[in-house]
Structure formats: structure tokens, C-alpha cells
Write a protein that holds these residues in place. Structure first.
Motif, short mmCIF file in Angstrom:
data_model
loop_
_atom_site.label_atom_id
_atom_site.label_comp_id
_atom_site.label_asym_id
_atom_site.label_seq_id
_atom_site.Cartn_x
_atom_site.Cartn_y
_atom_site.Cartn_z
N CYS A 84 0.85 -1.19 0.00
CA CYS A 84 0.00 0.00 0.00
C CYS A 84 0.89 1.24 0.00
CB CYS A 84 -0.93 0.01 1.21
SG CYS A 84 -0.07 0.10 2.80
N PRO B 205 2.00 4.88 1.58
CA PRO B 205 2.01 5.29 2.99
C PRO B 205 1.21 6.56 3.29
CG PRO B 205 4.24 5.17 2.02
CD PRO B 205 3.26 5.22 0.91
N GLY B 206 0.22 6.88 2.46
CA GLY B 206 -0.49 8.13 2.65
C GLY B 206 0.30 9.28 2.05
N ASP C 185 3.87 10.85 2.84
CA ASP C 185 5.10 10.32 2.25
C ASP C 185 5.73 11.31 1.27
OD1 ASP C 185 6.97 8.09 1.65
OD2 ASP C 185 5.97 8.07 -0.30
N ASN D 271 -4.83 2.84 9.65
CA ASN D 271 -5.97 2.57 8.77
C ASN D 271 -6.17 1.06 8.67
OD1 ASN D 271 -8.02 2.92 6.95
ND2 ASN D 271 -6.84 4.20 5.54
N GLN E 133 -2.82 -0.49 7.55
CA GLN E 133 -2.04 0.33 6.64
C GLN E 133 -1.55 1.55 7.42
OE1 GLN E 133 -4.68 -0.81 2.64
NE2 GLN E 133 -4.08 1.32 3.02
N GLU F 264 -0.25 5.12 7.73
CA GLU F 264 -0.35 6.31 6.89
C GLU F 264 -0.04 7.57 7.69
OE1 GLU F 264 -4.16 6.41 4.97
OE2 GLU F 264 -4.04 4.33 4.28
#
Length: 460
Positions: A181, A183-184, A187, A317, A333, A335
Motif C-alpha cells: 500500500c 504510505p499516505g 510520504d 488505517n 495500513q 499512513e
């Protein structure tokens, strides 16, 4: 939770060629997960932001504006796939008007600003591993878009999804890509440094960055804001908009009581028993637009001082490893939000902007408004609203949630909404050509597929 889980995740990232800086940031957040960090921000620890300077009051000379924009790079966050709308490629590839996509309009905005102000104004997209190829293919036709010494994108990092039970990297042989995924958008800073793009921008003489989401066509290059930001001498600034009842879920800036520092608080950082404070648009009258401005040298300095770990608040998340399969294992995840970096920079500030700077598309309701005659598209690629306020659109998610189903229900075009106050559609309705909505209109569920005939006037 174990040292073995972290080591397995670090090894997986290294084997996949993830930037070393991103591995260290991931490790930082992994330890926070082990420690049970929640990231919650209590209401009694903050003061609402109630009086930011307003763009409408800013006075910047044309010379100051042009000079500041000439030292600015435009960065668009372009990692989103639009999965909530059933897409499997970059959401920015969605058509907005005719065949013109978000990407096309963004390019038009930048090229026009270059011509108007004589600015180099590079355009850079932060893509994810899922949007990189499609985005560059779509941009290939714009021969005059790249700026010498820079590419058109840099790729966001990826990290392993962690099983909720044990925090070990998930394995999903049915589709190994789902083991990863992004990292939001926090990042952004790590990727800018790790990719070398940050140093390259500084070497080429750029001083500022203007950052926004690629699905927000309101965030066009703005020389006045650039001039204002340069004049403040601030290291970092965020654009905020006045909230309405429809914006109660959006994150907002606040002033931390302990040191007077501006911070960002989002829903994930608010305790359930304090959500009534968070959603009170009178108590917290401005929301965060996710349009940012920062001093490239200031960001570079802090990243180097902190070994690329800015320490942004953790966002935990929890999802299914396969988002389309609710029976697949639950994963965490890790984030972070790029807007949370405002708390890292003493002297950071904010500016209040008009609603025209915030036109995100998160649902097909939003897309319908942009495709309708509520907005005109100027030759410069800007969207101008033709009515105030914009009508409210509420489409039945059972039938209109995905792009394919949405398009199927409007085979000719979306209806005229310029005279509408609201349109609520319940049930399965297909719209023929030249439908017009006047005032408040509601279509009730007929229990079967139904049609709005050509030339119909709804409401009124």
C-alpha cells in the motif's frame, strides 16, 4: 507484535527497492503501533483557528507575484486510483469535459500560467506504483510540458500491509500487489528527498513548492498566493476554506495551547466522544483544503536534521487486504497526512481562500457537478462556477457509485443544473438528453429501471 514482524517488513521493503529513508519512516511508525499510540488530539489541548489572513485582503504587486511564481514548482498528488468509484487506474484520467481529463486541464492551467508570467513553473506528479505508467502515457503528448533538468513525476514509496493480528507482513498469493500500500500523502516529504527531486529543485534555483491533489481542479497555479507566501517569509503555509454544514467531516487547523503552534486535526485524530466539537462548523470555522505551500530549503533542512523522519502523527488505517473482498484478512495500513507537517515548522501559517480553490471529486455526485453547466471551463483550464451556491446532488449509491454505472445512466450528458437547488435520485433512473433541473427535485424509487425522457424539466 514482534521484532520479527518489523524485521520481516524491513527486509521485504529493501528487497523491493524501497528508498532507505522510507524504511526508516516505516520503522518509526511501526514502533508507535507497538506502543499503542493513538494520535488523538484532545479538544481541551487546542484553540480553534478563527481569524487567518484572507486571500481577498492580500495586496501583492504584479512584479512580486511574477517573481514568486517564477521560483515555484507545482506538485500534484496523483497516487489515487479512484477505487471508491470502481476505477483501476489514476483518478486524474477521468474525463471532466468531453475527452478532456483532470490531467489535461491541469496541464492547460500550468502552460497558461507559464505564458502569462514568463515562469518556468515545472509540473511534477507524485505517482504511486499503480498510477505511474498510465499517467506518463497520458502526458506523452505534451512535448512542451517538461522543464529542463526535471522529469514529470516521481514515484511514491510503498510499504507492506500488516496483519492486524501480530503486525507481520500479509501474504496474498492471489494478487501479490495487494500485499502493498502507499504510505499516505505524508510520504511526499520522504519521497521528495529520497528520490533526489528536492535537491534537484534547489540546484535549479526553485525556492517554493505549491502542492495539491490532482482531483482538485480549483488549485490552479496562483501568483497572488505565491507572492503572499514569499512575502511572509514563512517556511510553510496551508490554504483553508470557511466551513459549511457539508464540510463537517473535513480536517481542520487548530492552535496547540502548549506552544501556540498550528496543527492539523483530522477525524482519525478525534475521540468519538469529542466528534461534536470536531463537526461544529461554528467552533472550528475553517477546514483544511490540502493545498500547501512550503519553502523547499526549509523542508530540506528539517529532513536532513531528522534523518528523513519528520515524525508526522500516525494514522492507523484498518482495511481488508483485498478491498473488494470483505472476507479477506484485516490489515493495518500505516499512513500519515502531508498537511500534518504544519506542526513541524515554527512560524508556519495559513491563508483563507475562496471556495473556488477547493473542487475535489471524491464521489460521482461531485463529478456530476463538474460535468454539468454549473461550471464553465475557461480556455486556461480553470473551472468557473456559474451559480452560487452550487446545488446539492445526491445520487443513489446502489446505482451510481461506480464510474461505469454512472456513465451508463447518463448516455447523452448529465442534466442542466444551473437552475437547480438540489437533485436527489432514489432508485435506478437513466437520463436521456436535454433534461433540466429547476429548484429542488427528487426522483423516487420506482422499484425497477426507469427513464427520464429527453426534454424533461424536473422540479420547479
Amino acid at each position: 507484535m514482534s521484532a520479527e514482524g518489523l524485521e520481516a517488513a524491513r527486509t521485504k521493503m529493501a528487497d523491493a527497492g524501497v528508498q532507505p529513508q522510507a524504511i526508516e519512516v516505516f520503522t518509526h511508525y511501526y514502533h508507535q503501533l507497538e506502543e499503542g499510540v493513538t494520535g488523538l488530539i484532545a479538544e481541551d489541548s487546542i484553540e480553534p483557528l478563527t481569524d487567518p489572513p484572507m486571500l481577498s485582503d492580500v495586496e501583492v504587486s504584479p512584479e512580486q507575484a511574477a517573481e514568486a511564481l517564477g521560483a515555484t514548482a507545482i506538485i500534484k498528488l496523483n497516487g489515487g486510483l479512484g477505487t471508491s468509484m470502481g476505477m483501476e487506474r489514476a483518478k486524474s484520467l477521468l474525463p471532466v469535459r468531453g475527452d478532456r481529463t483532470f490531467l489535461d486541464l491541469i496541464v492547460e492551467q500550468v502552460l497558461t500560467a507559464r505564458e502569462t508570467y514568463g515562469a518556468r513553473l515545472p509540473l511534477l506528479f507524485m505517482d504511486s506504483f499503480r498510477t505511474h505508467d498510465d499517467t506518463l502515457a497520458a502526458l506523452a503528448g505534451y512535448d512542451d510540458l517538461p522543464v529542463e533538468g526535471l522529469g514529470l513525476d516521481f514515484q511514491q514509496n510503498q510499504e507492506p500491509k500488516l496483519l492486524v493480528d501480530g503486525l507481520t507482513p500479509v501474504e496474498w498469493p492471489a494478487d501479490p500487489s495487494l500485499e502493498w500500500c502507499p504510505p499516505g500523502h505524508g510520504d511526499l516529504y520522504t519521497t521528495l528527498e529520497g528520490s533526489g527531486v528536492l535537491d534537484r529543485l534547489l540546484e535549479l534555483g526553485y525556492r517554493y513548492a505549491s502542492v495539491s491533489n490532482s482531483d482538485n481542479l480549483g488549485a490552479a497555479p496562483d501568483a497572488t498566493i505565491a507572492g503572499w507566501f514569499a512575502a511572509t517569509g514563512a517556511p510553510y503555509a496551508a490554504e483553508v476554506c470557511r466551513r459549511t454544514p457539508a464540510d463537517r467531516k473535513g480536517g481542520h487547523l487548530a492552535v496547540r495551547k502548549s506552544d501556540g503552534q498550528l496543527i492539523l486535526r483530522d477525524t482519525a485524530q478525534t475521540a468519538p466522544d469529542e466528534m461534536h466539537f470536531f463537526t461544529d462548523e461554528h467552533r472550528h470555522p475553517f477546514f483544511h483544503c490540502n493545498n500547501l505551500w512550503f519553502d523547499l530549503a526549509a523542508v530540506s533542512k528539517v529532513l536532513k536534521e531528522r534523518n528523513a523522519v519528520l515524525g508526522l502523527p500516525l494514522i492507523k488505517n484498518v482495511k481488508n487486504v483485498d478491498p473488494s473482498d470483505s472476507s479477506s484478512p484485516e490489515v493495518v495500513q500505516i499512513e500519515s497526512a502531508m498537511g500534518a507537517a504544519i506542526e513541524v515548522f515554527p512560524g508556519a501559517t495559513a491563508i483563507g481562500v475562496g471556495r473556488e480553490r477547493f473542487l475535489p471529486v471524491k464521489t460521482t455526485n461531485d463529478l456530476m457537478l463538474l460535468r454539468s453547466d454549473v461550471y464553465d471551463v475557461t480556455p486556461e483550464g480553470r473551472l468557473e462556477r456559474t451559480v452560487d451556491p452550487a446545488p446539492l446532488v445526491d445520487l443513489d449509491s446502489r446505482h451510481y457509485k461506480t464510474i461505469s454505472r454512472f456513465d451508463a445512466h447518463f448516455p447523452a450528458d448529465v442534466p442542466s443544473l444551473r437552475e437547480a437547488q438540489s437533485l436527489t435520485v432514489k432508485g435506478d433512473w437513466t437520463f436521456e438528453a436535454d433534461v433540466r433541473v429547476v429548484g429542488a427535485a427528487t426522483l423516487e424509487d420506482e422499484g425497477s429501471a426507469s427513464t427520464v425522457p429527453s426534454g424533461t424539466v424536473l422540479g420547479g
